[in-house]
Design a protein around this motif. Structure first.
Motif, short mmCIF file in Angstrom:
data_model
loop_
_atom_site.label_atom_id
_atom_site.label_comp_id
_atom_site.label_asym_id
_atom_site.label_seq_id
_atom_site.Cartn_x
_atom_site.Cartn_y
_atom_site.Cartn_z
N GLY A 247 1.22 -0.93 0.28
CA GLY A 247 -0.10 -0.24 0.13
C GLY A 247 0.80 1.68 0.42
O GLY A 247 0.69 2.61 -0.54
N GLU B 94 -1.64 -10.08 5.67
CA GLU B 94 -0.41 -10.43 6.55
C GLU B 94 -0.03 -11.80 5.65
O GLU B 94 0.90 -11.66 5.87
CB GLU B 94 -1.08 -10.90 7.85
CG GLU B 94 -1.65 -10.67 8.52
CD GLU B 94 -1.83 -10.61 10.21
OE1 GLU B 94 -3.12 -10.46 9.98
OE2 GLU B 94 -1.22 -11.23 10.91
N PHE C 88 11.30 3.62 8.35
CA PHE C 88 10.13 3.75 8.54
C PHE C 88 8.98 2.63 8.62
O PHE C 88 8.11 2.56 9.15
CB PHE C 88 9.23 4.42 7.14
CG PHE C 88 9.05 4.12 6.33
CD1 PHE C 88 9.40 3.81 5.49
CD2 PHE C 88 7.70 3.61 6.26
CE1 PHE C 88 9.11 3.22 3.97
CE2 PHE C 88 7.02 2.86 5.15
CZ PHE C 88 7.87 2.70 3.81
N GLY D 251 9.25 -8.69 -2.08
CA GLY D 251 10.04 -10.58 -1.78
C GLY D 251 8.92 -11.42 -2.31
O GLY D 251 8.96 -12.41 -1.68
N SER D 252 8.06 -11.25 -3.10
CA SER D 252 6.88 -11.95 -3.70
C SER D 252 7.40 -11.99 -5.55
O SER D 252 6.38 -11.17 -5.87
CB SER D 252 6.02 -11.63 -3.61
OG SER D 252 5.66 -11.65 -1.84
N1 LIG Z 1 6.14 5.23 9.60
C1 LIG Z 1 5.09 5.06 9.31
O1 LIG Z 1 4.68 6.40 9.11
C2 LIG Z 1 5.12 3.86 8.70
C3 LIG Z 1 3.36 5.66 7.45
C4 LIG Z 1 2.50 3.57 7.11
C5 LIG Z 1 3.31 2.43 6.80
N2 LIG Z 1 4.34 2.42 7.47
C6 LIG Z 1 4.86 0.81 7.13
O2 LIG Z 1 5.62 0.81 6.41
C7 LIG Z 1 5.74 -1.21 5.75
C8 LIG Z 1 4.30 -1.45 4.82
O3 LIG Z 1 2.56 -0.84 5.62
P1 LIG Z 1 1.72 -1.07 4.16
O4 LIG Z 1 0.67 -0.70 5.07
O5 LIG Z 1 1.97 -0.79 2.78
O6 LIG Z 1 1.21 -2.79 3.95
P2 LIG Z 1 0.92 -3.75 2.85
O7 LIG Z 1 0.15 -3.04 1.84
O8 LIG Z 1 0.71 -4.56 3.74
O9 LIG Z 1 2.34 -3.39 2.74
C9 LIG Z 1 3.62 -4.32 2.98
C10 LIG Z 1 4.57 -5.45 1.85
O10 LIG Z 1 6.02 -5.57 2.90
C11 LIG Z 1 6.21 -7.26 2.18
N3 LIG Z 1 6.05 -8.06 3.94
C12 LIG Z 1 7.38 -8.33 4.09
N4 LIG Z 1 6.83 -8.88 5.12
C13 LIG Z 1 5.77 -8.72 5.38
C14 LIG Z 1 5.38 -9.77 6.84
N5 LIG Z 1 6.08 -10.01 7.65
N6 LIG Z 1 3.81 -9.31 6.76
C15 LIG Z 1 3.64 -8.76 5.69
N7 LIG Z 1 4.23 -8.11 4.18
C16 LIG Z 1 5.09 -7.99 4.31
C17 LIG Z 1 4.91 -7.46 1.31
O11 LIG Z 1 5.59 -7.05 0.57
P3 LIG Z 1 6.19 -8.64 -0.65
O12 LIG Z 1 5.53 -9.43 -0.75
O13 LIG Z 1 6.96 -7.31 -1.99
O14 LIG Z 1 7.57 -9.43 0.55
C18 LIG Z 1 3.74 -6.84 1.46
O15 LIG Z 1 3.21 -6.44 0.13
C19 LIG Z 1 5.15 -1.63 7.36
O16 LIG Z 1 5.72 -1.76 8.38
C20 LIG Z 1 4.37 -0.36 7.93
O17 LIG Z 1 4.26 -0.79 9.67
C21 LIG Z 1 4.59 3.03 8.26
#
Ligand SMILES: NC(=O)c1ccc[n+]([C@@H]2O[C@H](COP(=O)([O-])OP(=O)(O)OC[C@H]3O[C@@H](n4cnc5c(N)ncnc54)[C@H](OP(=O)(O)O)[C@@H]3O)[C@@H](O)[C@H]2O)c1
Length: 326
Positions: A151, A313, A238, A173-174
């Motif tokens: 996302g 997840e 982040f 990673g996928s």
């Molecule tokens: N610091 C901030 O302000 C902030 C704000 C928003 C989000 N975030 C962080 O940014 C990251 C992504 O968030 P998102 O909302 O974009 O999530 P998302 O849509 O689920 O994307 C996460 C991607 O991370 C990879 N991944 C690696 N390890 C994983 C695991 N253990 N479980 C699930 N996915 C995993 C996967 O990509 P692949 O299939 O390519 O491996 C997945 O598609 C998270 O760590 C979140 O906490 C931080």
């Protein structure tokens, strides 16, 4: 109203769909009829009990929203009933209604639909702030976006393009996501789980490396990033998706003026809300001008929030998942 409530920390099945009282509107808040609430990784951490800004059960999850203002507090001046807003709510957005501070609510441009708007506040706000205010990226610089199919990752690529960045690399990673990412205008897609992506990035940049890296993986990936970070380069860390501890050799930073900065948009919203106004104005400008294409993986009914969490997840999503009231 109907809402999702976390009654105890745990697996997705602790997300209960039930009837709860409507939230009360404070003087500086608006009451919003929810048209879409996006699912963020932070919601998963909050459900599990591991989010640094999370609440104790019982609570309604959800940290961003798009909808229609149905009531305003006595001190609200910028909004009235019927206005379309996106917001960072004070109460959970996995609900038919939620409240948000006027200062953390923003008008949705007429040309933008509710689902697109709902997908944006956290994901697009985070990347816009990281790229412009934290990394201070310039249009001639080269960018690596890790987890580019997520996302946040899909938004990062779009916001970077809107900022005029021409050289953008992505990682996943996928392997099955490579084909989907291939259509997003990335120069190359690498595997962030491998040891050799720094060599690939260096080969693709005439040995120079990239200037900015957005890293939500943490752990050993930071050490690998340092192998392909150019002089004066910035890594913005982040997230901690890897779950691994990090051991960063700081002695490799100062000789080449490189830096690693941690970033939490939630922490900014809570403690420096005034500093995200400019970011949100810029983002809304991009949306209004049609400069960013928001990738929606799927919309699910609010009652299926548990399914939405399982999708995230299990790494099944490419782009954002948005919950809608059925
Ligand atoms: N610091 C901030 O302000 C902030 C704000 C928003 C989000 N975030 C962080 O940014 C990251 C992504 O968030 P998102 O909302 O974009 O999530 P998302 O849509 O689920 O994307 C996460 C991607 O991370 C990879 N991944 C690696 N390890 C994983 C695991 N253990 N479980 C699930 N996915 C995993 C996967 O990509 P692949 O299939 O390519 O491996 C997945 O598609 C998270 O760590 C979140 O906490 C931080």
């Amino acid at each position: 109203m109907k809402a999702i409530q976390v009654t105890r920390f745990g697996e997705p099945d602790v997300l209960n769909y039930l009837r709860v009282p409507d939230p009360l509107v404070a003087a500086d808040q608006v009451l919003i009829e929810v048209k879409g609430a996006s699912v963020n990784f932070a919601d998963i951490k909050a459900r599990q009990g591991g989010y640094h800004l999370g609440k104790k059960p019982p609570f309604i999850p959800g940290i961003d929203v798009a909808g229609i203002v149905i009531e305003v507090g006595s001190k609200v001046t910028r909004f009235g009933a019927g206005d379309r807003v996106l917001a960072f709510p004070a109460s959970g957005s996995y609900a038919q209604k939620c409240v948000a501070a006027e200062s953390l609510s923003f008008a949705i441009p007429d040309s933008v639909d509710f689902i697109t708007a709902a997908a944006c506040p956290i994901a697009a706000g985070t990347v816009t702030h990281m790229l412009t205010s934290i990394a201070r990226i310039k249009s001639h610089e080269r960018l690596l976006v890790h987890a580019a199919a997520g996302g946040v990752g899909t938004m990062a690529v779009e916001v970077a393009k809107a900022l005029g960045i021409k050289i953008i690399f992505g990682s996943t990673g996928s392997p099955w996501k490579i084909e989907r990412l291939g259509k997003k205008g990335l120069m190359a897609i690498v595997d962030y789980t491998g040891e050799d992506y720094p060599e690939s990035i260096k080969a693709l940049t005439d040995g120079e490396g990239v200037d900015v890296i957005l890293n939500p993986i943490g752990g050993r990936s930071i050490n690998r990033d340092l192998k392909c970070l150019a002089p004066f380069g910035r890594i913005v860390q982040f997230g901690m998706l890897s779950g691994e501890p990090s051991a960063v050799p700081v002695e490799v930073l100062h000789p080449t003026n490189r830096s690693i900065t941690g970033f939490s948009f939630g922490h900014y919203r809570k403690f420096r809300p005034e500093l995200i106004q400019a970011t949100m104005d810029r983002l809304i400008g991009f949306l209004e001008q049609g400069e960013i294409e928001v990738t929606i993986d799927r919309c699910l009914p609010l009652s299926e929030a548990a399914q939405a969490h399982r999708c995230l997840e299990n790494r099944e999503a490419v782009g954002k998942i948005v919950l809608v009231d059925e």
